[in-house]
Motif scaffolding. Structure first.
Motif, short mmCIF file in Angstrom:
data_model
loop_
_atom_site.label_atom_id
_atom_site.label_comp_id
_atom_site.label_asym_id
_atom_site.label_seq_id
_atom_site.Cartn_x
_atom_site.Cartn_y
_atom_site.Cartn_z
N ALA A 249 10.48 -5.63 10.81
CA ALA A 249 10.65 -3.80 10.84
C ALA A 249 10.42 -3.28 9.33
N ILE A 250 11.24 -3.99 8.45
CA ILE A 250 11.42 -3.39 7.07
C ILE A 250 9.81 -3.45 6.44
N LEU A 251 9.27 -4.73 6.52
CA LEU A 251 8.13 -5.09 6.06
C LEU A 251 7.01 -4.05 6.69
N ASN A 252 6.64 -4.00 7.95
CA ASN A 252 5.73 -3.41 8.71
C ASN A 252 6.02 -1.70 8.37
N GLU A 253 7.22 -1.38 7.93
CA GLU A 253 7.57 0.24 7.83
C GLU A 253 6.87 0.42 6.37
N MET A 254 6.94 -0.58 5.29
CA MET A 254 6.41 -0.38 4.12
C MET A 254 4.70 -0.56 3.91
N GLU A 255 4.32 -1.31 5.12
CA GLU A 255 2.98 -1.38 4.94
C GLU A 255 2.03 -0.38 4.66
N PRO A 256 2.17 0.62 5.48
CA PRO A 256 1.21 1.75 5.05
C PRO A 256 1.27 2.34 3.58
N TYR A 257 2.23 1.88 3.10
CA TYR A 257 2.58 2.53 1.50
C TYR A 257 2.16 1.50 0.50
N LEU A 258 1.57 0.55 0.92
CA LEU A 258 1.23 -0.60 -0.10
C LEU A 258 -0.22 -0.36 -0.55
N TRP A 259 -0.52 -1.13 -1.60
CA TRP A 259 -1.82 -1.14 -2.27
C TRP A 259 -3.06 -1.27 -0.95
N ARG A 260 -4.02 -0.33 -1.03
CA ARG A 260 -4.99 -0.14 0.00
C ARG A 260 -4.23 -0.21 1.42
N GLU A 261 -3.03 0.67 1.56
CA GLU A 261 -2.46 1.11 2.64
C GLU A 261 -2.17 -0.26 3.39
N GLY A 262 -2.09 -1.43 2.80
CA GLY A 262 -1.58 -2.52 3.72
C GLY A 262 -2.52 -3.32 4.30
N GLU A 263 -3.89 -2.67 4.43
CA GLU A 263 -4.95 -3.31 5.15
C GLU A 263 -5.26 -4.67 4.82
N THR A 264 -4.91 -5.04 3.62
CA THR A 264 -5.02 -6.28 3.17
C THR A 264 -4.06 -7.00 2.11
N TYR A 265 -3.72 -8.12 2.18
CA TYR A 265 -2.79 -8.70 1.10
C TYR A 265 -3.56 -9.69 -0.13
N PRO A 266 -3.06 -9.67 -1.15
CA PRO A 266 -3.62 -10.47 -2.17
C PRO A 266 -3.34 -11.92 -1.70
#
Length: 415
Positions: A249-266
């Motif tokens: 839940a914490i990581l999914n809540e962060m996801e939209p605020y990540l680089w490229r809105e969390g659509e991809t991860y390095p």
């Protein structure tokens, strides 16, 4: 004449039978020597002279490769006439699988691998599979420099070492930032969660398939669990089922605020390093803080890069070298492992211009002169002092916990 011929034929028949028996027994006698017993260190050194050590190790860092092949290799040759052959691999499991395959094929005395840079799940696989040469620590003169009372050294990801591997390095997770760009980086996991939301696009982390990405995810998992104490020991499915949803839940809540809105991860830590170098993200992290200074010196990171630990602690571990059960050069491998623990080898490795790695030995066990030389080593300004990190070191988890967390992240966050 006929009688003499008869006797001669019988003699040769018995001799042929004896040769056949010896041919059967000789491999067994050879195998009995594969786990040699030495009375003292002098016998080990005598058996090692002129030998070769095929050291399988991760080969992804040029400075580490140069240290091993150049410094360690030269010293072993000069001191003991041992030839060190560094075999670079992408994943430690590659070497482990070679040993597993050899055991299945009955290769008990002529294995291709003499030593492996190893820890964690790979060590567990080899120890549980009886794939390791063990029980030789007391023979190594430099073993006296190791603090075996420290649980983080005596246990490798929760599994007792029990004289089956020798410590080589200590590492601990740390964060880095550009002080010219970011004045107040987040200093705890709760602060980081808030900071990510307040600074959209400025942070990301590698997928759980990457070692460093997996470690970052474990920090969030520790936070969700209220600390690592609830997770130590063997894997507990009931505890996992209770804590995991909070972490996802914490990581999914962060996801939209990540680089490229969390659509991809390095997909690898090298990709995150490039994003930080390109100023696409404001924070970087690594399990080996020495890399911060190396990347500054190589012109990859800005000179204003600085690093830090977290107020709630960061995960640390010890990594080791291990000798497979079927190494044909055990004595030479033991001499190599002992030299890796020496002041000379650990001091050279600790130089920021060489590697900057934290020593595996207890520096307080050195004599005053050697200890003073360690204390006087210059540290790159981008690299946090190992002793500062160590004050808030968090333990690693049992590999079964790690596997469950990585799989859970892929199923509940990554996809």
């Amino acid at each position: 004449m006929i009688r003499n011929l008869f006797i001669t034929s019988a003699y040769w028949g018995r001799l042929a039978a004896l040769i056949t028996i010896l041919a059967i027994l000789f491999p067994l006698m050879t195998k009995a020597e594969d786990n040699p017993t030495f009375k003292n260190w002098e016998e080990v050194v005598d058996a090692a002279r002129g030998g070769t050590v095929n050291w399988f190790m991760w080969g992804g860092a040029d400075n580490i490769n140069e240290y091993v092949s150049g410094f360690i290799g030269s010293e072993l040759k000069d001191r003991y006439n041992i030839t060190l052959k560094r075999v670079g691999i992408n994943d430690t499991a590659e070497a482990v699988n070679i040993v597993i395959g050899e055991k299945q094929a009955g290769i008990d005395d002529t294995g291709a691998v003499d030593m492996i840079w190893i820890n964690g799940g790979n060590f567990r696989t080899m120890k549980q599979g009886d794939l390791l040469f063990c029980g030789y620590h007391d023979l190594l003169p430099n073993n006296k420099l190791v603090n075996w009372q420290d649980p983080s050294i005596a246990n490798d990801f929760g599994l007792p070492v029990e004289e089956c591997e020798v410590p080589w390095n200590r590492a601990q997770f740390a964060f880095a930032y550009d002080s010219a760009r970011t004045e107040n980086p987040p200093k705890s996991i709760p602060e980081l969660i808030d900071w990510v939301k307040e600074n959209p696009g400025e942070f990301t982390y590698p997928a759980a398939t990457d070692f460093n990405g997996s470690v970052f995810i474990r920090h969030v998992f520790y936070h969700a669990a209220g600390g690592p104490d609830a997770l130590l020991g063997d894997f507990d499915q009931e505890k996992f089922d209770e804590i995991a949803p909070k972490a996802w839940a914490i990581l999914n809540e962060m996801e939209p605020y990540l680089w490229r809105e969390g659509e991809t991860y390095p997909n690898a830590i090298a990709s995150l390093a490039q994003l930080f170098a390109n100023r696409e993200v404001a924070l970087y992290f690594d399990y080996d803080p020495a890399i911060f200074g190396i990347n500054v010196e190589n012109g990859i990171f800005p000179e204003t890069t600085r690093s830090y630990g977290l107020q709630d602690g960061t995960i640390g571990n010890t990594n080791y070298v291990a000798i497979p059960f079927n190494s044909p050069n055990k004595a030479a491998a033991m001499v190599t492992a002992n030299y890796l623990l020496s002041f000379d080898a650990q001091y050279e490795k600790a130089k920021s211009s060489v590697w900057g790695a934290a020593p595996a030995i207890d520096v307080s066990k050195l004599d005053d002169e050697a200890g003073a030389r360690f204390a006087a080593l210059p540290r790159h300004p981008a690299v946090i002092a190992p002793e500062a990190l160590a004050r808030k070191s968090l333990p690693e988890l049992h590999p079964d916990w790690i596997s469950a967390i990585e799989k859970g992240w892929q199923e509940n966050v990554g996809k």
